[in-house]
Design a protein around this motif. Sequence first.
Motif, PDB file in Angstrom:
ATOM      1  N   GLN A  47       8.048 -16.610 -29.502  1.00 35.33           N
ATOM      2  CA  GLN A  47       7.309 -15.518 -28.892  1.00 35.33           C
ATOM      3  C   GLN A  47       7.502 -15.497 -27.655  1.00 35.33           C
ATOM      4  O   GLN A  47       7.781 -14.519 -26.850  1.00 35.33           O
ATOM      5  CB  GLN A  47       5.776 -15.662 -29.411  1.00 35.33           C
ATOM      6  CG  GLN A  47       5.146 -14.430 -28.933  1.00 35.33           C
ATOM      7  CD  GLN A  47       5.633 -13.068 -29.803  1.00 35.33           C
ATOM      8  OE1 GLN A  47       5.877 -13.095 -31.099  1.00 35.33           O
ATOM      9  NE2 GLN A  47       5.860 -11.816 -28.967  1.00 35.33           N
ATOM     10  N   ARG A  48       7.077 -16.576 -26.951  1.00 33.73           N
ATOM     11  CA  ARG A  48       7.411 -16.555 -25.314  1.00 33.73           C
ATOM     12  C   ARG A  48       8.596 -16.310 -25.128  1.00 33.73           C
ATOM     13  O   ARG A  48       8.972 -15.415 -23.779  1.00 33.73           O
ATOM     14  CB  ARG A  48       7.090 -17.857 -24.815  1.00 33.73           C
ATOM     15  CG  ARG A  48       5.498 -18.296 -24.594  1.00 33.73           C
ATOM     16  CD  ARG A  48       5.237 -19.662 -23.794  1.00 33.73           C
ATOM     17  NE  ARG A  48       5.917 -20.781 -24.518  1.00 33.73           N
ATOM     18  CZ  ARG A  48       5.255 -21.567 -25.473  1.00 33.73           C
ATOM     19  NH1 ARG A  48       3.735 -21.236 -26.057  1.00 33.73           N
ATOM     20  NH2 ARG A  48       5.725 -22.552 -25.830  1.00 33.73           N
ATOM     21  N   ASP A  49       9.622 -16.715 -25.564  1.00 34.61           N
ATOM     22  CA  ASP A  49      11.158 -16.389 -25.165  1.00 34.61           C
ATOM     23  C   ASP A  49      11.230 -14.816 -25.347  1.00 34.61           C
ATOM     24  O   ASP A  49      11.764 -14.101 -24.829  1.00 34.61           O
ATOM     25  CB  ASP A  49      12.072 -17.230 -26.132  1.00 34.61           C
ATOM     26  CG  ASP A  49      12.030 -18.811 -25.732  1.00 34.61           C
ATOM     27  OD1 ASP A  49      11.703 -19.056 -24.629  1.00 34.61           O
ATOM     28  OD2 ASP A  49      12.729 -19.557 -26.639  1.00 34.61           O
ATOM     29  N   THR A  50      10.894 -14.428 -26.356  1.00 34.66           N
ATOM     30  CA  THR A  50      10.837 -12.769 -26.645  1.00 34.66           C
ATOM     31  C   THR A  50      10.180 -12.219 -25.703  1.00 34.66           C
ATOM     32  O   THR A  50      10.647 -11.050 -25.303  1.00 34.66           O
ATOM     33  CB  THR A  50      10.222 -12.580 -28.329  1.00 34.66           C
ATOM     34  OG1 THR A  50      11.166 -13.461 -29.181  1.00 34.66           O
ATOM     35  CG2 THR A  50      10.366 -11.157 -28.569  1.00 34.66           C
TER      36      THR A  50
ATOM     37  N   ALA B 145       9.453 -13.105 -22.686  1.00 29.27           N
ATOM     38  CA  ALA B 145      10.427 -13.043 -21.263  1.00 29.27           C
ATOM     39  C   ALA B 145      11.770 -12.167 -21.490  1.00 29.27           C
ATOM     40  O   ALA B 145      11.824 -11.332 -20.339  1.00 29.27           O
ATOM     41  CB  ALA B 145      10.945 -14.552 -21.445  1.00 29.27           C
ATOM     42  N   ILE B 146      12.212 -12.041 -22.629  1.00 31.43           N
ATOM     43  CA  ILE B 146      13.599 -11.039 -22.788  1.00 31.43           C
ATOM     44  C   ILE B 146      12.964  -9.646 -22.747  1.00 31.43           C
ATOM     45  O   ILE B 146      13.559  -8.888 -22.055  1.00 31.43           O
ATOM     46  CB  ILE B 146      14.002 -11.539 -24.183  1.00 31.43           C
ATOM     47  CG1 ILE B 146      14.839 -12.720 -24.160  1.00 31.43           C
ATOM     48  CG2 ILE B 146      15.092 -10.207 -24.451  1.00 31.43           C
ATOM     49  CD1 ILE B 146      15.243 -13.119 -25.445  1.00 31.43           C
ATOM     50  N   ASN B 147      11.868  -9.256 -23.370  1.00 30.57           N
ATOM     51  CA  ASN B 147      11.177  -8.120 -23.465  1.00 30.57           C
ATOM     52  C   ASN B 147      10.772  -7.644 -21.973  1.00 30.57           C
ATOM     53  O   ASN B 147      11.036  -6.592 -21.493  1.00 30.57           O
ATOM     54  CB  ASN B 147      10.000  -7.648 -24.186  1.00 30.57           C
ATOM     55  CG  ASN B 147      10.569  -7.764 -25.652  1.00 30.57           C
ATOM     56  OD1 ASN B 147      11.445  -7.596 -26.221  1.00 30.57           O
ATOM     57  ND2 ASN B 147       9.463  -7.974 -26.620  1.00 30.57           N
ATOM     58  N   THR B 148      10.052  -8.580 -21.010  1.00 27.75           N
ATOM     59  CA  THR B 148       9.856  -8.097 -19.825  1.00 27.75           C
ATOM     60  C   THR B 148      10.970  -7.768 -18.790  1.00 27.75           C
ATOM     61  O   THR B 148      11.215  -7.049 -18.183  1.00 27.75           O
ATOM     62  CB  THR B 148       9.120  -9.481 -19.224  1.00 27.75           C
ATOM     63  OG1 THR B 148       7.901  -9.652 -19.919  1.00 27.75           O
ATOM     64  CG2 THR B 148       8.851  -9.274 -17.817  1.00 27.75           C
ATOM     65  N   ARG B 149      12.323  -8.729 -19.126  1.00 27.35           N
ATOM     66  CA  ARG B 149      13.380  -8.585 -18.493  1.00 27.35           C
ATOM     67  C   ARG B 149      14.082  -7.143 -18.780  1.00 27.35           C
ATOM     68  O   ARG B 149      14.669  -6.323 -17.922  1.00 27.35           O
ATOM     69  CB  ARG B 149      14.776  -9.747 -18.552  1.00 27.35           C
ATOM     70  CG  ARG B 149      13.962 -10.788 -17.900  1.00 27.35           C
ATOM     71  CD  ARG B 149      15.250 -11.789 -17.691  1.00 27.35           C
ATOM     72  NE  ARG B 149      15.880 -12.236 -18.981  1.00 27.35           N
ATOM     73  CZ  ARG B 149      15.201 -13.268 -19.820  1.00 27.35           C
ATOM     74  NH1 ARG B 149      14.298 -14.035 -19.330  1.00 27.35           N
ATOM     75  NH2 ARG B 149      15.678 -13.571 -20.827  1.00 27.35           N
ATOM     76  N   LEU B 150      14.217  -6.936 -20.063  1.00 26.42           N
ATOM     77  CA  LEU B 150      14.491  -5.522 -20.752  1.00 26.42           C
ATOM     78  C   LEU B 150      13.873  -4.501 -20.145  1.00 26.42           C
ATOM     79  O   LEU B 150      14.719  -3.312 -19.674  1.00 26.42           O
ATOM     80  CB  LEU B 150      14.793  -5.628 -22.154  1.00 26.42           C
ATOM     81  CG  LEU B 150      15.837  -6.716 -22.941  1.00 26.42           C
ATOM     82  CD1 LEU B 150      15.635  -6.411 -24.196  1.00 26.42           C
ATOM     83  CD2 LEU B 150      17.241  -6.035 -22.290  1.00 26.42           C
TER      84      LEU B 150
END
Length: 102
Positions: free
Chosen positions: A23-26, A28-33
């Motif tokens: 969930q943390r990885d997801t 982080a990815i969502n924040t970058r996107l």
Amino acid sequence: ELATTREALFELDDKAAKLRGKQRDTDAINTRLRAKVKQAKEKIAGLRKENASLHKELAELEERVDEHEQESSFEYTMATRRGSEKRDRGQLSIKDASSEAQ
């Protein structure tokens, strides 16, 4: 039975930790996107503004070209008319001179 329950709890706790990590990885990815989407939207807005400015400039240039074409056409028409008048006067003068000579 107690040992099996503890083992099941450890497995569930381990799975929960792995899921939290995913969930943390997801996140982080969502924040970058989201940041990339925001940058893309800003770039699109800038390009739209530039496009509108270029269209306005193009319209102004086309208007100036039309004005120059009209002026050139008018000047050509007037020059042609003056040339015709001079030619006609010249022919009349020649006719008058030949009539007088006779």
